[in-house]
Design a protein around this motif. Structure first.
Motif, short mmCIF file in Angstrom:
data_model
loop_
_atom_site.label_atom_id
_atom_site.label_comp_id
_atom_site.label_asym_id
_atom_site.label_seq_id
_atom_site.Cartn_x
_atom_site.Cartn_y
_atom_site.Cartn_z
N GLN A 157 -1.46 10.02 6.05
CA GLN A 157 -2.10 11.02 7.35
C GLN A 157 -3.05 10.04 7.97
OE1 GLN A 157 -3.18 15.11 7.04
NE2 GLN A 157 -1.49 16.10 7.68
N LEU A 158 -4.24 9.50 7.12
CA LEU A 158 -5.30 8.64 7.65
C LEU A 158 -4.69 7.21 7.20
CD1 LEU A 158 -8.20 9.37 5.21
CD2 LEU A 158 -8.32 9.00 7.61
N THR A 159 -3.85 6.77 6.43
CA THR A 159 -3.25 5.24 6.98
C THR A 159 -2.20 4.87 8.30
OG1 THR A 159 -0.88 5.58 5.81
CG2 THR A 159 -3.31 5.05 4.66
N SER B 63 1.29 -1.38 -0.06
CA SER B 63 0.59 0.36 -0.39
C SER B 63 1.09 1.44 0.07
CB SER B 63 -0.82 -0.23 1.46
OG SER B 63 -1.23 1.33 1.51
N SER B 64 1.73 1.46 0.55
CA SER B 64 2.83 2.13 0.73
C SER B 64 3.74 2.84 -0.44
CB SER B 64 4.09 2.13 2.30
OG SER B 64 3.10 1.68 3.47
N THR B 65 3.36 1.77 -1.03
CA THR B 65 5.21 2.03 -2.28
C THR B 65 4.07 2.06 -3.75
OG1 THR B 65 4.89 -0.69 -2.45
CG2 THR B 65 6.66 1.23 -1.49
N SER B 66 2.62 1.37 -4.03
CA SER B 66 1.51 1.48 -5.03
C SER B 66 1.47 2.64 -5.70
CB SER B 66 0.21 1.33 -4.35
OG SER B 66 -0.48 2.40 -3.67
N ASP B 67 1.96 3.74 -5.41
CA ASP B 67 2.41 5.00 -6.00
C ASP B 67 2.67 5.93 -6.58
OD1 ASP B 67 -0.52 5.98 -5.03
OD2 ASP B 67 0.16 7.46 -3.95
N THR B 68 4.08 5.12 -5.43
CA THR B 68 5.75 5.42 -6.87
C THR B 68 5.79 4.18 -8.25
OG1 THR B 68 6.75 5.88 -5.13
CG2 THR B 68 7.93 4.51 -6.38
N LEU B 69 5.17 2.98 -7.39
CA LEU B 69 5.01 1.45 -8.39
C LEU B 69 4.20 1.77 -10.08
CD1 LEU B 69 4.84 -1.70 -6.61
CD2 LEU B 69 7.02 -0.66 -7.47
N ARG B 70 2.98 2.91 -9.59
CA ARG B 70 1.97 3.18 -10.43
C ARG B 70 2.65 4.70 -11.70
NH1 ARG B 70 -1.79 3.52 -8.19
NH2 ARG B 70 -1.79 5.72 -7.76
N ASN B 71 3.17 5.34 -10.73
CA ASN B 71 3.28 6.47 -11.11
C ASN B 71 4.63 7.70 -11.61
OD1 ASN B 71 0.79 7.82 -10.89
ND2 ASN B 71 1.37 7.75 -8.76
N VAL B 72 5.62 6.79 -11.56
CA VAL B 72 6.93 6.89 -11.67
C VAL B 72 8.25 5.58 -12.53
CG1 VAL B 72 9.13 7.31 -10.44
CG2 VAL B 72 7.14 8.17 -9.10
N ASN C 124 -4.64 -1.96 -0.36
CA ASN C 124 -4.62 -0.73 -1.09
C ASN C 124 -5.25 0.08 -0.39
OD1 ASN C 124 -4.51 -2.39 -4.16
ND2 ASN C 124 -5.86 -3.88 -2.76
N ALA C 125 -5.05 0.03 0.87
CA ALA C 125 -5.61 1.80 1.59
C ALA C 125 -5.32 2.77 1.27
CB ALA C 125 -5.46 1.20 2.85
N ALA C 126 -3.73 2.54 0.89
CA ALA C 126 -3.63 4.34 0.25
C ALA C 126 -4.96 5.08 -0.96
CB ALA C 126 -2.10 4.85 0.55
N ILE C 127 -4.29 3.93 -2.15
CA ILE C 127 -4.58 3.97 -3.16
C ILE C 127 -6.74 4.66 -3.30
CG2 ILE C 127 -5.21 2.89 -4.83
CD1 ILE C 127 -3.25 1.38 -5.15
N ILE C 128 -6.93 3.22 -1.54
CA ILE C 128 -8.85 4.00 -1.98
C ILE C 128 -8.71 5.49 -1.53
CG2 ILE C 128 -10.74 3.26 0.21
CD1 ILE C 128 -9.37 -0.11 -1.25
N PHE C 129 -8.12 5.63 -0.31
CA PHE C 129 -8.33 7.02 -0.19
C PHE C 129 -8.28 8.11 -0.58
CE2 PHE C 129 -6.89 4.97 4.34
CZ PHE C 129 -8.62 4.73 4.80
N ASP C 130 -7.10 7.82 -1.72
CA ASP C 130 -6.68 8.56 -3.04
C ASP C 130 -7.54 8.95 -3.64
OD1 ASP C 130 -4.46 9.79 -2.38
OD2 ASP C 130 -3.19 7.98 -3.05
N ASN C 131 -8.34 7.74 -4.60
CA ASN C 131 -9.30 8.30 -4.92
C ASN C 131 -10.90 7.75 -4.42
OD1 ASN C 131 -7.89 7.22 -7.90
ND2 ASN C 131 -6.90 5.98 -6.58
N TRP D 179 -16.30 13.13 5.38
CA TRP D 179 -15.91 12.53 6.20
C TRP D 179 -15.84 10.70 6.38
CZ3 TRP D 179 -19.19 10.29 9.99
CH2 TRP D 179 -21.15 10.21 9.79
N MET D 180 -16.29 10.27 5.72
CA MET D 180 -17.40 8.99 5.98
C MET D 180 -15.89 7.34 5.97
SD MET D 180 -21.23 8.59 4.82
CE MET D 180 -22.46 9.64 5.61
N PRO D 181 -15.32 8.02 4.18
CA PRO D 181 -14.20 6.79 3.98
C PRO D 181 -13.55 6.75 5.50
CG PRO D 181 -14.34 8.88 2.06
CD PRO D 181 -15.44 9.15 3.41
#
Length: 486
Positions: free
Chosen positions: A308-310, A57-66, A291-298, A371-373
């Motif tokens: 912060q949420l994770t 979850s912590s590295t998913s953005d780097t893997l996808r975007n970078v 996929n916690a970080a991805i879900i929060f981002d989207n 505030w719900m998610p």
């Protein structure tokens, strides 16, 4: 060589408090090792496992975007740790025929280190990341089986159920560690710094070498001398003499495995253990953690960032798992599991409703429902760790007769990791096919079915010795006296 066989300082003759401490120390060290296994590769069994789950979850953005990783590559990197864990689970029974429990656990450390080395040096090579996570998963699978076996053998009947819940506690500590480190490290182009700090979490596994082997292990090797010393380290022999003799009888009297598999009560217990593990995985806990970080981002995260949420949710999981260790003695497994399943289902339904509202009116949901998610996710993870998370693993350690306990743990753990692999691999495709709201409602349905299953089939084992559990299956061990003072 275990320190229990080389020095008398491990012996506990008079102090019951010291013996209680010894049992808790053993559980925490074993669990911490488990966490690190997963995390590394997650790293150590409990702690390592948590690190591993959160790493994806912590590295998913780097893997996808970078790194420009494709959806298939991200899915494989995220799920291959489950494949490694399945391999570790299957090979463990063969390894245990020649090596002791603590020796095997300590031996996972170099495998962890090699796995993290692959991850740290991978740069943008997907195959290298996959190899590292495969190795870390291998060690994690081994640790997940060893922990309930070891704690089930060394813990006294009044503390065994609580000690077995430490596994999930350490997993949550590993998740928190991973999320916190990722939040504090500003690393947009690489993941090696984050992975290196994660790798450090596996090193405490070496402390397991200070723990004595369980008395059951020594007795299976016909080593009564060291078995007595191990018993004196883990137990207060003056107050638990009768219980300890009964535990010894478990090893001295072995039933036929084939005959036991024809026992209705044994079959029922096996199905119950596997049912709990299957419900745990089908509740969606692993793909949602991955996929916690991805879900929060989207899907929205209120006024807070996904990082912060994770971290906040990981902290909530630690608190709720600690609460489980407190309430399990008062309420018991059945009540906690049932309440956990019901509350998980409720919050998943609310999550599904939120996603449905967002899809129909994106502007409206931002102002009113932002505030719900994070709220429903936090309560879902808290509910999971108040019951299903800790108890699903602990139930493996003291539910079945000693003769088939290892086989049952291996089978249930393999199924758990296999389902996790499939769920993680197809999670994104399912969302595209049916929508995230319907997927949340499916997870909710599984949770409610689980609550009914728990209320009907779960049996309490608190305040029962291993011999009492054995007798519940109408398997009567021979009475064999061993003088613990000789």
């Amino acid at each position: 060589m275990s320190l229990v066989s080389s020095t008398s300082t491990w012996m506990c003759f008079d102090s019951s408090n010291q013996c209680k401490f010894n049992q808790h120390l053993s559980a925490l060290l074993s669990e911490y090792i488990n966490v690190i296994n997963f995390r590394q590769s997650v790293s150590l069994s409990g702690f390592a496992l948590g690190v591993t789950l959160a790493w994806n979850s912590s590295t998913s953005d780097t893997l996808r975007n970078v790194f420009n990783a494709s959806g298939i590559e991200m899915g494989l990197v995220g799920s291959i740790v489950n494949v490694g864990a399945c391999g570790g689970v299957l090979i463990l029974p063969c390894v245990l025929k020649s090596l002791s429990r603590t020796t095997v656990m300590v031996s996972t450390t170099p495998i962890y280190l090699v796995g993290w080395a692959f991850i740290c040096l991978a740069d943008r090579k997907m195959w290298c990341l996959g190899m590292g996570r495969l190795l870390c998963g291998f060690s994690s699978g081994i640790s997940c089986v060893l922990f309930p076996i070891l704690i089930g053998e060394i813990a006294g009947k009044k503390r065994r159920v609580k000690l077995l819940t430490y596994f999930q506690l350490l997993i949550n500590c590993g998740i928190f560690y991973a999320f916190l480190v990722r939040y504090l490290i500003d690393e947009d182009n690489t993941i090696w710094k984050y992975s290196l700090i994660s790798a450090i979490s596996c090193t405490p596994i070496v402390f397991v070498s200070i723990l004595p082997e369980s008395p059951l292990y020594y007795l299976m090797k016909n080593d009564e001398y060291n078995a007595k010393k191990s018993i004196k380290w883990y137990h207060d022999t003056e107050k638990n003499h009768e219980e300890l003799l009964n535990i010894i009888n478990l090893v001295k009297y072995q039933n036929s495995k084939i005959k036991m598999m024809k026992n209705f009560h044994v079959i029922s217990a096996i199905l119950t253990c596997h049912g709990v593990i299957i419900i745990q995985q089908l509740s969606g806990i692993n793909p949602l953690t991955f996929n916690a970080a991805i879900i929060f981002d989207n899907c929205g995260s209120g006024d807070l960032t996904s990082g912060q949420l994770t971290v906040i949710i990981a902290a909530i999981q630690i608190v709720s798992s600690l609460m489980c260790t407190v309430f399990i003695d008062r309420l018991g497994r059945r009540i906690l599991l049932t309440l956990s399943g019901i509350s998980m289902g409720i919050f998943l339904i609310l999550l599904g409703w939120y996603f449905s509202v967002r899809d129909n009116d994106p502007e409206f949901y931002e102002e009113i429902y932002g505030w719900m998610p994070p709220t429903w996710f936090a309560l879902f993870f808290a509910s999971f760790n108040l019951g299903l998370g800790p108890i699903s693993w602990s139930i493996l350690g003291d539910t079945l007769p000693n003769e088939i306990k290892t086989l049952n743990i291996v089978s249930a753990t393999f199924i758990s990791w296999f389902i996790s692999f499939i769920m993680t691999l197809i999670f994104g495709k399912i969302i595209v096919a049916i929508g995230i709201s319907y997927l949340m409602w499916i997870f909710a349905g599984v949770s409610f079915i689980g609550a009914i299953f728990f209320a009907i089939f779960i049996r309490e084992t608190d305040d029962k010795s291993l011999i009492d559990i054995q007798n519940n299956f109408q398997l009567n061990p021979l009475e064999i006296g061993i003088d613990l003072n000789s």
